[in-house]
Design an enzyme around this catalytic site. Structure first.
Site, PDB file in Angstrom:
ATOM      1  N   GLU A  34      58.804  29.910  40.038  1.00 11.49           N
ATOM      2  CA  GLU A  34      58.659  28.403  39.541  1.00 11.49           C
ATOM      3  C   GLU A  34      58.525  27.642  40.802  1.00 11.49           C
ATOM      4  O   GLU A  34      57.566  26.675  40.544  1.00 11.49           O
ATOM      5  CB  GLU A  34      60.116  27.991  39.006  1.00 11.49           C
ATOM      6  CG  GLU A  34      60.512  28.855  37.843  1.00 11.49           C
ATOM      7  CD  GLU A  34      61.459  30.271  38.047  1.00 11.49           C
ATOM      8  OE1 GLU A  34      62.414  30.288  37.587  1.00 11.49           O
ATOM      9  OE2 GLU A  34      61.339  30.576  38.999  1.00 11.49           O
ATOM     10  N   SER A  40      49.850  74.871  36.656  1.00 12.66           N
ATOM     11  CA  SER A  40      50.038  73.618  36.156  1.00 12.66           C
ATOM     12  C   SER A  40      49.255  72.473  36.462  1.00 12.66           C
ATOM     13  O   SER A  40      49.176  71.623  35.792  1.00 12.66           O
ATOM     14  CB  SER A  40      51.603  72.936  36.466  1.00 12.66           C
ATOM     15  OG  SER A  40      51.569  72.743  37.872  1.00 12.66           O
ATOM     16  N   TRP A  47      45.426  71.287  36.682  1.00  9.31           N
ATOM     17  CA  TRP A  47      45.829  70.072  35.867  1.00  9.31           C
ATOM     18  C   TRP A  47      45.769  70.272  34.546  1.00  9.31           C
ATOM     19  O   TRP A  47      44.824  70.684  34.045  1.00  9.31           O
ATOM     20  CB  TRP A  47      45.154  68.809  36.555  1.00  9.31           C
ATOM     21  CG  TRP A  47      45.064  68.514  38.056  1.00  9.31           C
ATOM     22  CD1 TRP A  47      44.097  68.936  38.885  1.00  9.31           C
ATOM     23  CD2 TRP A  47      46.150  68.073  38.589  1.00  9.31           C
ATOM     24  NE1 TRP A  47      44.463  68.483  40.128  1.00  9.31           N
ATOM     25  CE2 TRP A  47      45.778  67.858  40.034  1.00  9.31           C
ATOM     26  CE3 TRP A  47      47.258  67.154  38.119  1.00  9.31           C
ATOM     27  CZ2 TRP A  47      46.236  67.336  40.930  1.00  9.31           C
ATOM     28  CZ3 TRP A  47      48.180  66.849  39.411  1.00  9.31           C
ATOM     29  CH2 TRP A  47      47.516  66.579  40.616  1.00  9.31           C
ATOM     30  N   ARG A  83      53.226  54.929  38.748  1.00  7.71           N
ATOM     31  CA  ARG A  83      54.028  54.837  40.273  1.00  7.71           C
ATOM     32  C   ARG A  83      53.922  53.693  40.946  1.00  7.71           C
ATOM     33  O   ARG A  83      55.321  53.135  41.552  1.00  7.71           O
ATOM     34  CB  ARG A  83      53.330  56.080  40.894  1.00  7.71           C
ATOM     35  CG  ARG A  83      53.637  57.540  40.691  1.00  7.71           C
ATOM     36  CD  ARG A  83      53.062  58.509  41.435  1.00  7.71           C
ATOM     37  NE  ARG A  83      53.312  59.797  41.262  1.00  7.71           N
ATOM     38  CZ  ARG A  83      52.536  60.769  41.907  1.00  7.71           C
ATOM     39  NH1 ARG A  83      51.920  60.619  43.058  1.00  7.71           N
ATOM     40  NH2 ARG A  83      52.932  62.237  41.513  1.00  7.71           N
ATOM     41  N   ARG A  91      47.505  57.145  44.551  1.00  5.79           N
ATOM     42  CA  ARG A  91      46.289  57.306  44.891  1.00  5.79           C
ATOM     43  C   ARG A  91      45.264  56.497  44.412  1.00  5.79           C
ATOM     44  O   ARG A  91      44.353  57.116  43.298  1.00  5.79           O
ATOM     45  CB  ARG A  91      46.096  58.899  45.021  1.00  5.79           C
ATOM     46  CG  ARG A  91      46.981  59.629  46.041  1.00  5.79           C
ATOM     47  CD  ARG A  91      46.519  61.023  46.300  1.00  5.79           C
ATOM     48  NE  ARG A  91      46.925  61.801  45.149  1.00  5.79           N
ATOM     49  CZ  ARG A  91      48.239  62.132  44.914  1.00  5.79           C
ATOM     50  NH1 ARG A  91      49.112  62.080  45.645  1.00  5.79           N
ATOM     51  NH2 ARG A  91      48.049  63.284  43.936  1.00  5.79           N
ATOM     52  N   GLY A 136      60.758  68.584  37.626  1.00  3.08           N
ATOM     53  CA  GLY A 136      60.188  69.415  36.631  1.00  3.08           C
ATOM     54  C   GLY A 136      61.280  69.397  35.421  1.00  3.08           C
ATOM     55  O   GLY A 136      62.035  68.435  35.008  1.00  3.08           O
TER      56      GLY A 136
END
Length: 324
Positions: free
Chosen positions: A56, A172, A174, A188, A211, A257
């Site tokens: 404000e 894992s 990708w 993030r 990134r 995880g």
């Protein structure tokens, strides 16, 4: 008073401005403000880095005398408490001669909690409170801190169609595609801190940075749920409930995880769930979560998760669920 037809549109614009303050304004809430007269934007503002000046104050300084008779749209009730860092926004707004003030939600902070609205009305302004959901205004962290004494927690899961986060051999990277990963980095950048389990820390040594071009300076602080040692620059907590001790953290993102995800879910500490689902079946892979105590359907449905959003990210699907 009922809001005018344009009030919802301008409030959505103010909420978009508030995104610029998150998480730089932490631990103060990130607020957005727009001053409008005759359908023309006179000024806009959002909470500055470090929490001051408030949205404000920024908008009123930019508008100057032109604010008289205008409408202020602000995502959170103007603060009513004095601070050595600046005046109470309710007083600044009251002195500006605004005709109307439209507020996204009342401030649950007991130092304001309706007193800001009362001061505006006493100054002769018409005050309309929309009572929007805190998530839609970017204020869920502020509300969680005041109501629960802890950060607002987002759990991110990147899975296959059958709910796995890795193959049977442990591979894992990708599962999900580039668009999903970019969206995850955007999430993030909106968090104050990011947390992984000790197993993920030891196995992957993750960077947990942002990134995305132009947002590298918004990488969150790094936390591990572990009883072991953590590298320099990391912070360790021993149990999920210790997130209440994280100083200055209003938005926490939990990423890795399966055991860590299960621990937060079992403790009832997940407010928002992001599921990035890739169009692939792994069969026999590592499940995204383990036992969280739901041995009956009644317990499972009692979690109260509701779908807030579904969108396509390349070949992946993102689903956003909210508790409560």
């Amino acid at each position: 008073m009922r809001p005018a037809a344009d009030d919802l549109r301008w409030m959505a614009a103010a909420a978009a401005l508030a995104e610029r303050a998150r998480p730089l304004a932490s631990p103060n809430p990130g607020v957005g403000a727009i001053i409008v007269k005759d359908s023309v934007v006179l000024a806009r503002g959002w909470t500055m880095a470090g929490g001051r000046p408030h949205a404000e104050a920024v908008a009123l300084e930019a508008a100057g005398d032109a604010a008289r008779g205008a409408t202020l749209y602000v995502t959170l009730e103007p603060c009513a408490h004095q601070s050595p860092r600046g005046p109470a926004c309710a007083d600044l707004v009251s002195q500006a001669g605004l005709a109307r003030v439209v507020i996204g939600m009342r401030d649950p902070d007991p130092r304001t909690a309706g007193d800001g609205i009362a001061r505006l009305e006493a100054a002769g302004a018409e005050v309309i409170t929309l009572d929007w959901d805190a998530d839609d205004l970017g204020l869920s962290g502020h509300v969680a801190h005041l109501a629960n004494g802890r950060p607002h927690v987002t759990l991110k899961l990147a899975t296959s169609l059958d709910g796995c986060i890795a193959t049977s051999s442990g591979e894992s990277q990708w599962i999900t595609g580039a668009a999903s990963r970019a969206h995850g980095h955007r999430e993030r950048a909106r968090a104050d801190a990011i947390l992984v389990g000790g197993g993920t820390l030891r196995a992957d040594n993750p960077r947990l940075d942002v990134r995305l071009a132009g947002l590298g300076d918004r990488s969150p602080s790094r936390i591990a749920l572990t009883s072991g040692e953590v590298p320099q620059g990391w912070q360790a907590i021993r149990s999920p409930d210790q997130i209440a001790t994280l100083e200055g953290v209003r938005y926490l993102m939990v990423e890795g995880g399966a055991q860590t995800a299960s621990a937060f879910l079992a403790a009832g500490l997940v407010d928002r769930l992001l599921i990035y689902r890739a169009p692939v079946l792994l069969g026999g892979g590592t499940p995204a979560i383990g036992d969280i105590g739901h041995d009956t359907l009644e317990k499972a449905f009692a979690d109260g998760l509701s779908l807030r959003e579904r969108r396509q990210l390349g070949s992946d699907t993102l689903e956003v669920y909210q508790r409560g």
